[in-house]
Design an enzyme around this catalytic site. Structure first.
Site, PDB file in Angstrom:
ATOM      1  N   LYS A  26       0.834  -1.200   0.000  1.00 23.86           N
ATOM      2  CA  LYS A  26       0.000   0.000   0.000  1.00 23.86           C
ATOM      3  C   LYS A  26       0.872   1.255   0.000  1.00 23.86           C
ATOM      4  O   LYS A  26       1.855   1.337   0.754  1.00 23.86           O
ATOM      5  CB  LYS A  26      -0.913  -0.023   1.233  1.00 23.86           C
TER       6      LYS A  26
ATOM      7  N   SER B   5      -9.456   1.820   2.751  1.00 26.26           N
ATOM      8  CA  SER B   5      -8.540   2.589   1.928  1.00 26.26           C
ATOM      9  C   SER B   5      -7.485   1.728   1.228  1.00 26.26           C
ATOM     10  O   SER B   5      -6.778   2.190   0.330  1.00 26.26           O
ATOM     11  CB  SER B   5      -7.819   3.633   2.795  1.00 26.26           C
TER      12      SER B   5
ATOM     13  N   SER C 261     -10.290  -0.415   6.931  1.00 26.68           N
ATOM     14  CA  SER C 261      -9.601  -0.410   5.636  1.00 26.68           C
ATOM     15  C   SER C 261      -8.900  -1.710   5.260  1.00 26.68           C
ATOM     16  O   SER C 261      -8.279  -1.783   4.203  1.00 26.68           O
ATOM     17  CB  SER C 261      -8.600   0.744   5.586  1.00 26.68           C
TER      18      SER C 261
END
Length: 425
Positions: free
Chosen positions: A76, A145, A169
């Protein structure tokens, strides 16, 4: 040939670095252009060939190779990775955001993993979405996210990707994309080298195709990991009341079916009224998160306010109005104690509940509602999403399973058995 097969052949010297990377390149080129899980990278596969060659030089003996040798992973884009720019899904100048490599990334690299690339994140791991699509239906959100990380594993582009959870997330996108998502007890995986959103709530976790892989990764990322086996069936608690009622009728119907299947498989289920003040819990979460986000972004925001989205600007503005954070943090500690006490009083080993209010919503302008993940994140308890079949529209459904404080080993040991029941749905 899938990623697991390619990695296994590479480990055993049955294919070369060229063979490994070419195989992954074929997989990547077949899915990624329509998925958009990864940030663009020039010469991605030339870099990977070099990295794979170096890995062989470092570990020439196939019998003494580390556990993740040749596994390609997604990271990420709020994690710092040597050799990569960190943009955090934002429009800020990238030089403002760089730092030393995340400890979690270094651990995976030391275990033999290769970085396939940076995955798409919402802006600073909040709500403004990127371009990533759901691997099961491109018209639907992958969640957020950790959008790219969940979609990459869901599409079979990699066996492991790193993510974070500050509200929902990891668990929510894992459920939307039909993969295992694991969020450990707060801070059991180091947050060093990860751009924070709200340090009191930020958890580093990851996505895998199954629980067996998750157990292997947890043992590498968590310093004091102790191997456990589920010697008995856990007693499962169902948190009834305002919280559970946040889920949609379709999510609750799916959950009811799951509960019937678990009971038929010999699990004892215990219904526990809890969190009757759920709106207060939600308000506390937003107040703490916004106050901490305002502190984290104070200098950046003063210099680059016009580079922030309206959603993140709103978060910072709310946080600037929170004058006294400590009573809220104390209240959070009491909430965790209440949840743990409820587990002891009702002889519960794990909580089970829907991971989302429903399947992945249509459209890419929202990443979905994290309300079903919020209390467990606030309490810092370990949680996992287990895929639980698909609905009539072909969208993944899941089961959220939550363990007790610092009982991550037990959670994953038991989750492996629960996963077998879910696989029959």
């Amino acid at each position: 040939m899938n990623h697991h097969q390619l990695t296994s052949l590479f480990r055993n010297n049955e294919i070369s670095a060229e063979g490994l990377v070419s195989g992954f390149q074929s997989l990547f080129n077949s899915r990624e252009p329509s998925l958009l899980a990864f940030l663009p990278e020039e010469n991605r596969f030339e870099r990977l060939r070099k990295d794979a060659d170096e890995l062989i030089l470092r570990y020439p003996d196939s019998k003494n190779r580390p556990p993740l040798f040749g596994m390609l992973i997604g990271v990420k884009d709020i994690f710092q990775v040597d050799g990569f720019i960190t943009q955090a899904g934002s429009r800020l100048p990238s030089h403002e955001l760089q730092g030393s490599e995340a400890e979690s990334v270094t651990r995976l690299k030391n275990a033999g993993a290769l970085i396939l690339g940076k995955t798409v994140t919402t802006e600073f791991a909040y709500f403004t979405p990127g371009p990533t699509r759901n691997p099961h239906n491109p018209e639907h959100t992958p969640g957020g996210s950790s959008s790219g990380s969940a979609a990459a594993v869901g599409a079979g582009l990699c066996e492991l990707s790193l993510g974070t959870q500050t509200i929902g997330s990891i668990i929510r996108p894992a459920a939307f994309c039909g993969v295992v998502g694991f969020k450990p007890t707060h801070e059991r995986i180091s947050r060093d080298g990860v751009i924070p959103l709200s340090p009191s709530f930020d958890h580093v976790g990851f996505f895998t195709p199954d629980v067996l892989t998750a157990k292997k990764i947890a043992s590498i990322l968590i310093e004091d990991w102790k191997l456990e086996t589920g010697k008995r069936k856990p007693i499962l608690g169902i948190p009834e009341g305002d919280y559970l009622n946040c889920a949609s009728d379709s999510a609750l119907a799916c959950f009811h079916t799951i509960c019937i299947s678990l009971a038929a498989a010999g699990y004892e289920l215990c219904r526990v009224p809890i969190m009757d003040n759920y709106q207060e819990i939600r308000n506390r979460h937003d107040a703490i998160m916004s106050a901490e986000a305002a502190r984290v972004h104070e200098q950046w925001f003063s210099k680059y306010e016009n580079h922030y989205s309206s959603k993140f600007t709103g978060l910072i503005r709310r946080g600037q109005s929170v004058s006294n954070l400590q009573p809220l943090l104390d209240s959070r500690e009491n909430f965790r104690a209440d949840l743990r006490r409820a587990m002891i009083d009702n002889n519960i080993d794990l909580w089970i509940c829907p991971p989302t209010i429903g399947p992945a919503p249509k459209g890419l302008d929202s990443t979905g509602d994290p309300v079903m993940n919020l209390p467990w994140t606030q309490a810092g308890l370990p949680a996992i999403n287990l895929p639980a079949g698909k609905n009539q529209d072909g969208l993944p459904m899941g089961l959220q399973v939550i363990g007790n404080w610092y009982k991550d080993e037990s959670l994953l040991a038991w989750a492996e058995d629960i996963e077998k029941v879910m696989s029959q749905l």
